[in-house]
Enzyme design. Structure first.
Site, mmCIF file in Angstrom:
data_model
loop_
_atom_site.group_PDB
_atom_site.id
_atom_site.type_symbol
_atom_site.label_atom_id
_atom_site.label_comp_id
_atom_site.label_asym_id
_atom_site.label_seq_id
_atom_site.Cartn_x
_atom_site.Cartn_y
_atom_site.Cartn_z
ATOM 1 N N LYS A 195 -42.932 -40.901 -23.819
ATOM 2 C CA LYS A 195 -43.627 -41.845 -24.703
ATOM 3 C C LYS A 195 -43.981 -43.108 -23.914
ATOM 4 O O LYS A 195 -43.468 -43.315 -22.800
ATOM 5 C CB LYS A 195 -42.734 -42.180 -25.906
ATOM 6 C CG LYS A 195 -41.429 -42.832 -25.536
ATOM 7 C CD LYS A 195 -40.527 -42.961 -26.760
ATOM 8 C CE LYS A 195 -39.181 -43.508 -26.338
ATOM 9 N NZ LYS A 195 -38.576 -44.391 -27.300
ATOM 10 N N TYR A 215 -46.050 -74.505 -12.875
ATOM 11 C CA TYR A 215 -46.306 -75.110 -14.191
ATOM 12 C C TYR A 215 -45.081 -75.854 -14.696
ATOM 13 O O TYR A 215 -43.963 -75.351 -14.610
ATOM 14 C CB TYR A 215 -46.683 -74.040 -15.207
ATOM 15 C CG TYR A 215 -48.094 -73.544 -15.082
ATOM 16 C CD1 TYR A 215 -49.176 -74.394 -15.284
ATOM 17 C CD2 TYR A 215 -48.346 -72.213 -14.766
ATOM 18 C CE1 TYR A 215 -50.479 -73.934 -15.182
ATOM 19 C CE2 TYR A 215 -49.646 -71.737 -14.664
ATOM 20 C CZ TYR A 215 -50.708 -72.605 -14.870
ATOM 21 O OH TYR A 215 -51.990 -72.150 -14.760
#
Ligand SMILES: Cc1ncc(COP(=O)(O)O)c(C=O)c1O
EC number: 5.1.1.1
Length: 359
Positions: free
Chosen positions: A34, A254
């Protein structure tokens, strides 16, 4: 071309599948593919396992159809069953094995007109409380579905919540709940995920469901993939695209969240959170640059991240960088970032090109 690639060693996956099978001689195994084979590429993984896997397990019909297109004959198990009544017909056309975990699903199945009967896996909620019937309901539905024209094999399935915690009482309890139902004459039984395959022989039953171990990561906090004898399938590699010296007290990235406490050499790497690298990975998370282990510093950006090269003075622009893989287990990065290898692997985004090899 942007220097970032997920290299997938398909022979690691086939070998890891063989490890799962060796843990439980004589049993069969659905390879859990999956979520794009946990990020590794479902087509390539299913093709590599073509002659080896007894079956495949997926989360939904769309994934099942993709596997069926590659595998005309293999058993394909729909782990959450059908999401609405219309899906049963399509599931029958594709020749799937379907989980039935709720009254609604069972009723929709019995109301369906199918071109051929389905192998049905009644799901027991043995303690995880996510999907499934309690024991009494399951016995009732066993009675209702036995002999129904829509049903070929009638099978039993359940899923462990804590199999990754060795010696867990919850797991013992779940196993007991499962065993208590075995007076019913199920054609097949399935209970074991990777953790149970590797450590709980009493849970092996008829069909294993290995997921994470196929991809060479560990489900356990206290056992490494290497200790388990599985080989990492994915290496996520980038390049050093810039280097600079920063003085004491200069900040990086940042928010200026990391401050140099010594004169430092900072490297910039071509991988960021839009590639699936976890943005919340803290300073200190390991990264391999030119074969040396260095530390992530500063916030992870969308397309880049920064590392401290002060103790790797030979590092230079163009050096290979491994974010995880053969030299650095994904589980270590996951631990540093407060998550699990499953999440990191399955979240490598579509813009990262996958390359396939077999060693
Ligand atoms: C029902 C079910 N079985 C098996 C697996 C495979 O588990 P693992 O990846 O821990 O082996 C999963 C994965 O989440 C699952 O949901």
């Amino acid at each position: 071309m942007r220097p970032l690639v997920a290299t997938i060693d398909l022979s690691a996956i086939t070998q890891n599948y063989a490890v799962a099978k060796r843990c439980a001689p004589g049993r069969q195994a659905f390879a859990v593919v999956k979520a794009n084979a946990y990020g590794h590429g479902v087509r390539e993984v299913v093709t590599a396992l073509h002659d080896l896997a007894d079956g495949f397990a997926v989360a939904c019909l769309e994934e099942a159809a993709e596997v069926r297109a590659l595998q005309g004959e293999a058993r394909i198990l729909l782990l959450e069953g059908c999401f609405d009544a219309n899906e049963y017909q399509f599931a029958a056309q594709l020749g799937l094995d379907v989980v039935v975990h709720s009254e609604q699903q069972a009723q929709q199945l019995l109301a369906a007109t199918l071109n051929r009967p389905l192998n049905v896996w009644l799901k027991l909620d043995s303690g995880m409380h996510r999907l499934g019937f309690n024991a009494a309901q399951l016995r009732d539905w066993y009675g209702c579905l036995s002999g129904a024209e829509q049903v070929a094999e009638l099978n039993l399935i359940s899923h462990f919540a804590c199999a990754d915690e060795r010696g867990s009482e919850a797991t013992e309890h779940q196993l007991e709940q499962f065993l208590d139902l075995l007076d019913l004459d199920f054609a097949q039984r399935s209970l074991a995920n990777s953790a149970a395959i590797l450590t709980i022989p009493a849970a092996h039953m008829d069909w294993l469901r290995p997921g994470i171990m196929l991809y060479g990561a560990t489900p356990f906090a206290d056992l490494t993939a290497k200790e388990l004898g599985v080989r990492p399938a994915m290496s996520l590699t980038a390049q050093l695209i810039a280097c600079r010296d920063v003085a004491v007290d200069e900040v990086v990235g940042y928010g200026g969240s990391w401050r140099a406490e010594r004169p430092s050499r900072i490297g910039t790497v071509s991988c960021g959170y839009a590639d699936g690298y976890p943005r919340h990975a803290p300073a200190g998370t390991p990264v391999i640059v030119g074969g040396h282990r260095v530390a992530l510093v500063g916030r992870v950006s969308m397309d880049m991240l920064t590392v401290d090269l002060t103790d790797a003075p030979d590092a230079a622009i163009g050096d290979a960088v491994e974010l995880w893989g053969a030299q650095l287990p994904v589980d270590e990065v996951a631990l540093a970032a407060g998550t699990i290898g499953y999440e990191l692997l399955s979240k490598v985004t579509a813009r990262v090109s996958r390359r396939y090899c077999s060693h």
